[in-house]
Scaffold this motif. Structure first.
Motif, PDB file in Angstrom:
ATOM      1  N   SER A  34       0.826  -1.212   0.000  1.00 46.02           N
ATOM      2  CA  SER A  34       0.000   0.000   0.000  1.00 46.02           C
ATOM      3  C   SER A  34       0.863   1.265   0.000  1.00 46.02           C
ATOM      4  O   SER A  34       0.368   2.353   0.263  1.00 46.02           O
ATOM      5  CB  SER A  34      -0.928   0.004   1.218  1.00 46.02           C
ATOM      6  N   LEU A 109      -4.428   6.462  -2.014  1.00 44.63           N
ATOM      7  CA  LEU A 109      -3.998   6.805  -0.656  1.00 44.63           C
ATOM      8  C   LEU A 109      -3.435   8.227  -0.607  1.00 44.63           C
ATOM      9  O   LEU A 109      -3.727   8.999   0.311  1.00 44.63           O
ATOM     10  CB  LEU A 109      -2.946   5.807  -0.177  1.00 44.63           C
ATOM     11  N   GLU A 110      -2.639   8.584  -1.615  1.00 45.38           N
ATOM     12  CA  GLU A 110      -2.069   9.931  -1.657  1.00 45.38           C
ATOM     13  C   GLU A 110      -3.160  10.979  -1.830  1.00 45.38           C
ATOM     14  O   GLU A 110      -3.108  12.055  -1.210  1.00 45.38           O
ATOM     15  CB  GLU A 110      -1.054  10.033  -2.800  1.00 45.38           C
ATOM     16  N   GLU A 113      -4.855  11.417   1.469  1.00 36.89           N
ATOM     17  CA  GLU A 113      -4.012  12.198   2.391  1.00 36.89           C
ATOM     18  C   GLU A 113      -4.048  13.681   2.041  1.00 36.89           C
ATOM     19  O   GLU A 113      -4.067  14.532   2.933  1.00 36.89           O
ATOM     20  CB  GLU A 113      -2.575  11.680   2.350  1.00 36.89           C
TER      21      GLU A 113
END
Length: 201
Positions: A34, A109-110, A113
């Motif tokens: 991940s 995921l980035e 975030e």
């Protein structure tokens, strides 16, 4: 097949199976990865190394097959080589798919975030605005209290002077100028001193 050739063929097959299993394990690690991107890069480097070792062993096995004296043994080994090549191609396809899956997961995921970071910035901005409003309200409240206290002090002074005038009518009229200064503020101070000395505090 000579004994030495037979040993070499067995070693090649064992190494091919070993590298094949290691490649599959690394591909699974990539699927489960991940992030960060550096971790994916490290896994891909290991996969490339294992593929090189696997390809080298398959080439050795193919060379051994071509060196066989008996045609039947030669064809049997060439068939094994073909199967190993197909398995390697299948692993390469799985490797590409695993990389695609992993990169999509890292990108998502980035993005999450970044969105979370934006929320934090908005929360900090809201907190600063709230603190500024609270500070302004406190300042205004303190100023109001100060004005109220000033008014109360003034009212108290006026009440004391009124009480003194009622108790001593005419005591504060016609006060002579002091040092040539006929000041209302000075008269007020003298009246306060008079009240203090006569116990009207």
């Amino acid at each position: 097949m000579a004994a030495s050739q037979d040993v070499h063929v067995r070693i090649c097959n064992q190494e091919i199976i070993k590298f094949d299993l290691e490649v599959k394990a690394l591909i699974q690690d990539i699927r489960d990865c991940s992030g960060p991107l550096s971790a994916l890069t490290e896994l891909n480097t290991k996969v490339k190394e294992k593929f090189q070792q696997l390809r080298h062993r398959i080439q050795e096995l193919e060379q051994s097959a071509k060196e066989q004296d008996r045609e039947s043994e030669k064809q049997a080994l060439l068939q094994e080589v073909e199967n190993h090549k197909k398995q390697m191609l299948s692993n390469q396809t799985s490797w590409r798919k695993a990389n695609l899956t992993c990169k999509i997961a890292i990108d998502n995921l980035e993005k999450a975030e970044l969105l979370q970071g934006g929320d934090l910035l908005r929360q900090r901005k809201t907190t600063k605005e709230s603190l500024a409003q609270t500070s302004s309200a406190i300042t205004e409240s303190l100023m109001g209290i100060s004005r109220m206290m000033s008014q109360q002090v003034q009212q108290s002074e006026e009440a004391m002077q009124t009480l003194g005038r009622k108790a001593f009518p005419g005591a504060f009229r016609n006060l002579p100028p002091i040092w040539g200064i006929d000041s209302p503020q000075l008269r007020k101070e003298i009246a306060n001193i008079f009240l203090l000395e006569n116990g009207f505090t």
